[in-house]
Design a protein around this motif. Structure first.
Motif, mmCIF file in Angstrom:
data_model
loop_
_atom_site.group_PDB
_atom_site.id
_atom_site.type_symbol
_atom_site.label_atom_id
_atom_site.label_comp_id
_atom_site.label_asym_id
_atom_site.label_seq_id
_atom_site.Cartn_x
_atom_site.Cartn_y
_atom_site.Cartn_z
ATOM 1 N N MET A 1 -98.646 -71.369 19.543
ATOM 2 C CA MET A 1 -99.157 -70.224 18.821
ATOM 3 C C MET A 1 -98.259 -69.849 17.647
ATOM 4 S SD MET A 1 -100.881 -66.911 20.044
ATOM 5 C CE MET A 1 -100.817 -65.356 19.274
ATOM 6 N N GLY A 2 -96.967 -69.968 17.790
ATOM 7 C CA GLY A 2 -96.051 -69.589 16.727
ATOM 8 C C GLY A 2 -95.685 -70.738 15.816
ATOM 9 N N SER A 3 -96.417 -71.839 15.906
ATOM 10 C CA SER A 3 -96.096 -72.994 15.069
ATOM 11 C C SER A 3 -96.352 -72.669 13.593
ATOM 12 C CB SER A 3 -96.928 -74.208 15.480
ATOM 13 O OG SER A 3 -98.279 -74.028 15.102
ATOM 14 N N VAL A 4 -95.762 -73.458 12.740
ATOM 15 C CA VAL A 4 -95.977 -73.285 11.304
ATOM 16 C C VAL A 4 -97.454 -73.453 10.979
ATOM 17 C CG1 VAL A 4 -95.491 -74.265 9.026
ATOM 18 C CG2 VAL A 4 -93.629 -73.912 10.652
ATOM 19 N N ALA A 5 -98.102 -74.432 11.598
ATOM 20 C CA ALA A 5 -99.528 -74.653 11.327
ATOM 21 C C ALA A 5 -100.353 -73.435 11.721
ATOM 22 C CB ALA A 5 -100.016 -75.897 12.074
ATOM 23 N N ALA A 6 -100.019 -72.809 12.849
ATOM 24 C CA ALA A 6 -100.746 -71.612 13.287
ATOM 25 C C ALA A 6 -100.490 -70.450 12.335
ATOM 26 C CB ALA A 6 -100.342 -71.236 14.713
ATOM 27 N N GLN A 7 -99.263 -70.304 11.880
ATOM 28 C CA GLN A 7 -98.934 -69.240 10.935
ATOM 29 C C GLN A 7 -99.679 -69.447 9.624
ATOM 30 O OE1 GLN A 7 -94.667 -69.495 10.781
ATOM 31 N NE2 GLN A 7 -94.405 -68.092 12.505
ATOM 32 N N GLU A 8 -99.721 -70.686 9.159
ATOM 33 C CA GLU A 8 -100.434 -70.979 7.919
ATOM 34 C C GLU A 8 -101.928 -70.716 8.071
ATOM 35 O OE1 GLU A 8 -99.278 -74.962 6.881
ATOM 36 O OE2 GLU A 8 -97.364 -74.281 6.023
ATOM 37 N N ALA A 9 -102.476 -71.064 9.217
ATOM 38 C CA ALA A 9 -103.898 -70.803 9.459
ATOM 39 C C ALA A 9 -104.178 -69.309 9.444
ATOM 40 C CB ALA A 9 -104.329 -71.428 10.787
ATOM 41 N N ALA A 10 -103.304 -68.523 10.068
ATOM 42 C CA ALA A 10 -103.473 -67.071 10.080
ATOM 43 C C ALA A 10 -103.392 -66.506 8.664
ATOM 44 C CB ALA A 10 -102.420 -66.425 10.975
ATOM 45 N N ALA A 11 -102.478 -67.020 7.871
ATOM 46 C CA ALA A 11 -102.343 -66.562 6.484
ATOM 47 C C ALA A 11 -103.602 -66.887 5.687
ATOM 48 C CB ALA A 11 -101.125 -67.213 5.840
ATOM 49 N N ARG A 12 -104.166 -68.053 5.913
ATOM 50 C CA ARG A 12 -105.388 -68.432 5.203
ATOM 51 C C ARG A 12 -106.564 -67.544 5.601
ATOM 52 N NH1 ARG A 12 -102.836 -73.718 5.448
ATOM 53 N NH2 ARG A 12 -102.728 -74.504 3.313
ATOM 54 N N VAL A 13 -106.624 -67.156 6.873
ATOM 55 C CA VAL A 13 -107.684 -66.247 7.328
ATOM 56 C C VAL A 13 -107.533 -64.892 6.631
ATOM 57 C CG1 VAL A 13 -108.530 -64.930 9.313
ATOM 58 C CG2 VAL A 13 -108.114 -67.387 9.525
ATOM 59 N N LEU A 14 -106.316 -64.383 6.567
ATOM 60 C CA LEU A 14 -106.084 -63.107 5.882
ATOM 61 C C LEU A 14 -106.473 -63.206 4.406
ATOM 62 C CD1 LEU A 14 -102.702 -61.949 7.454
ATOM 63 C CD2 LEU A 14 -104.934 -60.835 7.689
#
Length: 86
Positions: free
Chosen positions: A1-14
């Protein structure tokens, strides 16, 4: 959940939410900065722009200019997806 890929995905959703009118540019920059600070390379520019909002009263930039820069970054995030070619 805290992976870079997950963080990037969350940023793209925002970013997509901002482009859809669900968030203001300033709110996007603030949320990105709060969640990821200056540590996530993909969103570093948005964190910098959040800092810029705090200094608008002391410089020569306007809120509209900052909003335009945030919008451009949001577009970049939504268009520059892993596994796609431009």
């Amino acid at each position: 959940m805290g992976s870079v890929a997950a963080q990037e995905a969350a940023a793209r959703v925002l970013a997509a939410r901002m482009l859809a009118g669900e968030l203001s540019p300033r709110e996007l920059a603030s949320r990105i900065h709060q969640r990821f600070g200056h540590e996530l390379p993909l969103t570093e520019r948005l964190a910098e722009l959040d800092d810029d909002y705090d200094t608008l009263d002391y410089g020569d930039r306007t809120a509209a200019q900052a909003d335009a820069d945030v919008t451009a970054e949001a577009l970049r995030l939504t268009l520059d997806r892993p596994g796609t070619t431009a």
